[in-house]
Design a protein around this motif. Structure first.
Motif, PDB file in Angstrom:
ATOM      1  N   UNK A 157      10.682 -33.060 -30.647  1.00  0.00           N
ATOM      2  CA  UNK A 157      11.186 -34.260 -29.960  1.00  0.00           C
ATOM      3  C   UNK A 157      10.619 -35.518 -30.600  1.00  0.00           C
ATOM      4  N   UNK A 158       9.361 -35.453 -31.044  1.00  0.00           N
ATOM      5  CA  UNK A 158       8.710 -36.621 -31.639  1.00  0.00           C
ATOM      6  C   UNK A 158       9.270 -36.950 -33.025  1.00  0.00           C
ATOM      7  N   UNK A 159      10.089 -36.045 -33.584  1.00  0.00           N
ATOM      8  CA  UNK A 159      10.718 -36.313 -34.883  1.00  0.00           C
ATOM      9  C   UNK A 159      11.900 -37.271 -34.761  1.00  0.00           C
ATOM     10  N   UNK A 160      12.375 -37.497 -33.523  1.00  0.00           N
ATOM     11  CA  UNK A 160      13.540 -38.354 -33.300  1.00  0.00           C
ATOM     12  C   UNK A 160      13.095 -39.807 -33.173  1.00  0.00           C
ATOM     13  N   UNK A 206      18.814 -40.510 -26.280  1.00  0.00           N
ATOM     14  CA  UNK A 206      18.863 -39.222 -25.573  1.00  0.00           C
ATOM     15  C   UNK A 206      19.841 -38.269 -26.260  1.00  0.00           C
ATOM     16  N   UNK A 207      20.988 -38.790 -26.693  1.00  0.00           N
ATOM     17  CA  UNK A 207      21.965 -37.943 -27.373  1.00  0.00           C
ATOM     18  C   UNK A 207      21.453 -37.502 -28.748  1.00  0.00           C
ATOM     19  N   UNK A 208      20.751 -38.407 -29.432  1.00  0.00           N
ATOM     20  CA  UNK A 208      20.161 -38.044 -30.717  1.00  0.00           C
ATOM     21  C   UNK A 208      19.148 -36.913 -30.536  1.00  0.00           C
ATOM     22  N   UNK A 209      18.342 -37.033 -29.478  1.00  0.00           N
ATOM     23  CA  UNK A 209      17.336 -36.009 -29.198  1.00  0.00           C
ATOM     24  C   UNK A 209      18.000 -34.675 -28.848  1.00  0.00           C
ATOM     25  N   UNK A 210      19.023 -34.733 -28.048  1.00  0.00           N
ATOM     26  CA  UNK A 210      19.740 -33.518 -27.658  1.00  0.00           C
ATOM     27  C   UNK A 210      20.320 -32.807 -28.878  1.00  0.00           C
ATOM     28  N   UNK A 211      20.969 -33.553 -29.747  1.00  0.00           N
ATOM     29  CA  UNK A 211      21.562 -32.975 -30.962  1.00  0.00           C
ATOM     30  C   UNK A 211      20.490 -32.423 -31.898  1.00  0.00           C
ATOM     31  N   UNK A 212      19.381 -33.144 -31.992  1.00  0.00           N
ATOM     32  CA  UNK A 212      18.285 -32.734 -32.876  1.00  0.00           C
ATOM     33  C   UNK A 212      17.704 -31.393 -32.420  1.00  0.00           C
ATOM     34  N   UNK A 213      17.458 -31.269 -31.116  1.00  0.00           N
ATOM     35  CA  UNK A 213      16.881 -30.030 -30.585  1.00  0.00           C
ATOM     36  C   UNK A 213      17.839 -28.857 -30.742  1.00  0.00           C
ATOM     37  N   UNK A 214      19.114 -29.089 -30.495  1.00  0.00           N
ATOM     38  CA  UNK A 214      20.105 -28.017 -30.644  1.00  0.00           C
ATOM     39  C   UNK A 214      20.232 -27.562 -32.097  1.00  0.00           C
ATOM     40  N   UNK A 215      20.015 -28.487 -33.029  1.00  0.00           N
ATOM     41  CA  UNK A 215      20.097 -28.156 -34.456  1.00  0.00           C
ATOM     42  C   UNK A 215      18.855 -27.413 -34.927  1.00  0.00           C
ATOM     43  N   UNK A 216      17.691 -27.893 -34.518  1.00  0.00           N
ATOM     44  CA  UNK A 216      16.423 -27.337 -34.982  1.00  0.00           C
ATOM     45  C   UNK A 216      16.045 -26.027 -34.281  1.00  0.00           C
ATOM     46  N   UNK A 217      16.512 -25.847 -33.039  1.00  0.00           N
ATOM     47  CA  UNK A 217      16.179 -24.630 -32.277  1.00  0.00           C
ATOM     48  C   UNK A 217      17.498 -23.979 -31.855  1.00  0.00           C
ATOM     49  N   UNK A 250      20.839 -28.634 -23.110  1.00  0.00           N
ATOM     50  CA  UNK A 250      19.639 -29.470 -23.135  1.00  0.00           C
ATOM     51  C   UNK A 250      19.938 -30.736 -22.340  1.00  0.00           C
ATOM     52  N   UNK A 251      19.242 -30.899 -21.228  1.00  0.00           N
ATOM     53  CA  UNK A 251      19.422 -32.074 -20.380  1.00  0.00           C
ATOM     54  C   UNK A 251      18.234 -33.012 -20.591  1.00  0.00           C
ATOM     55  N   UNK A 252      18.519 -34.242 -21.020  1.00  0.00           N
ATOM     56  CA  UNK A 252      17.460 -35.203 -21.310  1.00  0.00           C
ATOM     57  C   UNK A 252      17.407 -36.262 -20.199  1.00  0.00           C
TER      58      UNK A 252
END
Length: 290
Positions: free
Chosen positions: A222-225, A264-275, A281-283
């Motif tokens: 999450x901190x990568x976003x 929030x959308x960037x974080x959601x997409x990032x997590x879905x891509x990386x994991x 994923x609800x932010x």
């Protein structure tokens, strides 16, 4: 290959293997005067049906989310695991009952050649366990893990049968029941493994928070976003081979609602891509007054 396809392919491997072993054990036990081998065949027969249940569960869990099941159909997996455990308990009970009956009934000493059959079975079941448990770890599947433990419990009952038959063959007359005592001990081992299989499935159905490694991975990624300054609450639920996440993420408290929404959308997409195993994923955005 997707994790669902991997799980289904692994289950077919278990079904075919158990059919072959059930036939080999049953015939060897009948012609070799070994109830421990017949008990082993009974367990392999229940393994066939439990593996078929696991396969049907995977097929159902593959269905996409719909209006009535917005989170998908993955929760069928721990339910299938409960049924697999029920098969294990039933087989252990039957084996224990028949073992006690045979202990009280005089019978012939098992044939020595049955030890060769058991030795080959033990090696094969341990190999099968290692293959299936590796796939269960890759897919995060509790029912596949249960199927793997079927192979391990089968290997252990075969080891006990090997010991019992060895005692009966070596010591001869007066030790015929060693074979049956081995089968009785095997039933106790099966019951113990039933609990080990049931426990994580129960935690899954109750949405127990037991995924510390995944939680830590989510916080780090999450901190990568850009724009995310930290994380607070993080709740994880498992449904089949997928995870649903509710995450409270912190952003600069002085930015606009729109900017927070975009982050929030960037974080959601990032997590879905990386994991990849994450499904929903609800932010929830929290202001961080730096």
């Amino acid at each position: 290959m997707s994790i669902e396809q991997t799980a289904i392919k692994t289950t077919y491997f278990s079904i075919i293997g158990n059919i072959c072993l059930a036939l080999i054990k049953g015939l060897a036990g009948f012609f070799g005067n070994s109830y421990a081998l017949i008990a082993d065949a009974i367990e392999s027969t229940t393994d066939i049906f439990s593996s078929i249940l696991v396969l049907l569960g995977f097929k159902y869990a593959e269905r996409p989310a719909d209006e009535n099941h917005p989170y998908g159909h993955g929760k069928i997996e721990p339910i299938i695991t409960f049924l697999v455990v029920a098969f294990l308990v039933i087989s252990a009970t039957v084996i224990a009952y028949e073992s006690i009956e045979n202990i009280q009934t005089p019978h012939k000493v098992p044939k020595a050649w049955t030890l060769i059959v058991l030795g080959l079975i033990i090696v094969w079941k341990e190999i099968s366990y290692r293959i299936v448990i590796k796939k269960s770890e890759e897919t995060q599947s509790t029912s596949l893990k249960a199927d793997a433990w079927h192979h391990r419990s089968d290997a252990m009952t075969s080891i006990m049968a090997f010991i019992g038959i060895s005692i009966a063959v070596i010591l001869g007359k007066g030790y015929e029941t060693a074979d049956d005592w081995a089968a009785l001990m095997a039933s106790g081992f099966i019951l113990y493994n039933s609990y080990l299989i049931l426990r994580p499935a129960l935690g899954e159905i109750m949405d127990e928070q037991r995924y510390d490694d995944l939680l830590e991975d989510i916080r780090i990624k999450s901190l990568e976003v850009p724009g995310i300054t930290g994380t607070e609450k993080c709740f994880i639920r498992k449904a089949g081979m997928k995870f649903h996440v509710d995450l409270h993420a912190m952003v600069d408290g002085n930015i606009t609602v729109t900017e927070g929404h975009d982050i929030a959308h960037l974080l959601q997409d990032h997590l879905n891509t990386k994991i990849p195993n994450l499904e929903h994923v609800l932010i929830h955005i929290e202001p961080d007054h730096l």
